[in-house]
Write a protein that holds these residues in place. Sequence first.
Motif, mmCIF file in Angstrom:
data_model
loop_
_atom_site.group_PDB
_atom_site.id
_atom_site.type_symbol
_atom_site.label_atom_id
_atom_site.label_comp_id
_atom_site.label_asym_id
_atom_site.label_seq_id
_atom_site.Cartn_x
_atom_site.Cartn_y
_atom_site.Cartn_z
ATOM 1 N N LEU A 248 0.867 -1.172 0.000
ATOM 2 C CA LEU A 248 0.000 0.000 0.000
ATOM 3 C C LEU A 248 0.900 1.218 0.000
ATOM 4 O O LEU A 248 1.520 1.519 1.019
ATOM 5 N N GLN A 249 1.005 1.851 -1.161
ATOM 6 C CA GLN A 249 1.978 2.919 -1.381
ATOM 7 C C GLN A 249 3.356 2.351 -1.090
ATOM 8 O O GLN A 249 3.814 1.491 -1.810
ATOM 9 N N GLU A 250 4.030 2.745 -0.024
ATOM 10 C CA GLU A 250 5.360 2.217 0.278
ATOM 11 C C GLU A 250 5.358 1.227 1.443
ATOM 12 O O GLU A 250 6.412 0.775 1.880
ATOM 13 N N MET A 251 4.165 0.878 1.932
ATOM 14 C CA MET A 251 4.065 -0.010 3.087
ATOM 15 C C MET A 251 3.782 -1.443 2.644
ATOM 16 O O MET A 251 2.909 -1.685 1.815
ATOM 17 N N PHE A 252 4.514 -2.376 3.236
ATOM 18 C CA PHE A 252 4.389 -3.798 2.943
ATOM 19 C C PHE A 252 3.636 -4.468 4.084
ATOM 20 O O PHE A 252 3.931 -4.213 5.258
ATOM 21 N N ALA A 253 2.679 -5.324 3.763
ATOM 22 C CA ALA A 253 1.952 -6.091 4.769
ATOM 23 C C ALA A 253 1.821 -7.532 4.273
ATOM 24 O O ALA A 253 1.457 -7.759 3.118
ATOM 25 N N MET A 254 2.139 -8.484 5.139
ATOM 26 C CA MET A 254 2.069 -9.888 4.749
ATOM 27 C C MET A 254 1.594 -10.726 5.931
ATOM 28 O O MET A 254 1.956 -10.466 7.078
ATOM 29 N N ILE A 255 0.779 -11.721 5.616
ATOM 30 C CA ILE A 255 0.363 -12.725 6.593
ATOM 31 C C ILE A 255 0.696 -14.084 5.987
ATOM 32 O O ILE A 255 0.351 -14.364 4.840
ATOM 33 N N MET A 256 1.374 -14.911 6.768
ATOM 34 C CA MET A 256 1.725 -16.261 6.346
ATOM 35 C C MET A 256 1.123 -17.263 7.329
ATOM 36 O O MET A 256 1.137 -17.035 8.536
ATOM 37 N N MET A 257 0.630 -18.364 6.793
ATOM 38 C CA MET A 257 0.215 -19.496 7.613
ATOM 39 C C MET A 257 1.252 -20.584 7.357
ATOM 40 O O MET A 257 1.509 -20.933 6.196
ATOM 41 N N VAL A 258 1.886 -21.088 8.425
ATOM 42 C CA VAL A 258 2.917 -22.103 8.271
ATOM 43 C C VAL A 258 2.594 -23.328 9.115
ATOM 44 O O VAL A 258 2.025 -23.213 10.211
ATOM 45 N N ASP A 259 2.936 -24.489 8.578
ATOM 46 C CA ASP A 259 2.775 -25.750 9.295
ATOM 47 C C ASP A 259 4.046 -25.962 10.113
ATOM 48 O O ASP A 259 5.140 -26.052 9.553
ATOM 49 N N ILE A 260 3.900 -26.033 11.431
ATOM 50 C CA ILE A 260 5.063 -26.180 12.307
ATOM 51 C C ILE A 260 5.172 -27.579 12.896
ATOM 52 O O ILE A 260 6.034 -27.840 13.734
ATOM 53 N N SER A 261 4.341 -28.506 12.436
ATOM 54 C CA SER A 261 4.331 -29.853 13.021
ATOM 55 C C SER A 261 5.606 -30.634 12.717
ATOM 56 O O SER A 261 5.972 -31.525 13.478
ATOM 57 N N GLY A 262 6.313 -30.314 11.641
ATOM 58 C CA GLY A 262 7.530 -31.035 11.296
ATOM 59 C C GLY A 262 8.801 -30.259 11.564
ATOM 60 O O GLY A 262 9.862 -30.596 11.014
ATOM 61 N N MET A 263 8.726 -29.240 12.412
ATOM 62 C CA MET A 263 9.905 -28.399 12.663
ATOM 63 C C MET A 263 11.034 -29.184 13.305
ATOM 64 O O MET A 263 10.802 -30.092 14.094
ATOM 65 N N ASN A 264 12.271 -28.781 12.973
ATOM 66 C CA ASN A 264 13.456 -29.422 13.538
ATOM 67 C C ASN A 264 14.042 -28.612 14.699
ATOM 68 O O ASN A 264 15.183 -28.832 15.092
ATOM 69 N N ALA A 265 13.275 -27.684 15.226
ATOM 70 C CA ALA A 265 13.690 -26.858 16.366
ATOM 71 C C ALA A 265 12.435 -26.471 17.138
ATOM 72 O O ALA A 265 11.312 -26.667 16.667
ATOM 73 N N ASP A 266 12.626 -25.904 18.305
ATOM 74 C CA ASP A 266 11.512 -25.436 19.110
ATOM 75 C C ASP A 266 10.855 -24.223 18.453
ATOM 76 O O ASP A 266 11.528 -23.417 17.795
ATOM 77 N N PHE A 267 9.558 -24.077 18.639
ATOM 78 C CA PHE A 267 8.814 -22.956 18.062
ATOM 79 C C PHE A 267 9.419 -21.615 18.474
ATOM 80 O O PHE A 267 9.480 -20.681 17.681
ATOM 81 N N ALA A 268 9.889 -21.507 19.709
ATOM 82 C CA ALA A 268 10.473 -20.258 20.202
ATOM 83 C C ALA A 268 11.708 -19.861 19.404
ATOM 84 O O ALA A 268 11.977 -18.672 19.220
#
Length: 89
Positions: free
Chosen positions: A38-58
Amino acid sequence: MRAVITVIGHDNVGILHKVSGVCAKYQANVLEVTQSVLQEMFAMIMMVDISGMNADFAVLSDELTELGTALGLSIHTMHEDIFNAMHRI
């Protein structure tokens, strides 16, 4: 399990690439992305699957926060359960 990642700030080349790169590093699979400039402002929303992560969510959350600081962006990572609880009436 899923997480919601939001990114807001001034538009620059490579934001999606850098954020998704951190997700890939920890095996957090990007399911959906919506973004707008929006003009020069960037906005993004992502949905990610974290069930197979190789590290802690934190670890993912902290690294994305650090990336946001380095890029001058606001990046927030929230577990889907917290997100849903916050928006439940």
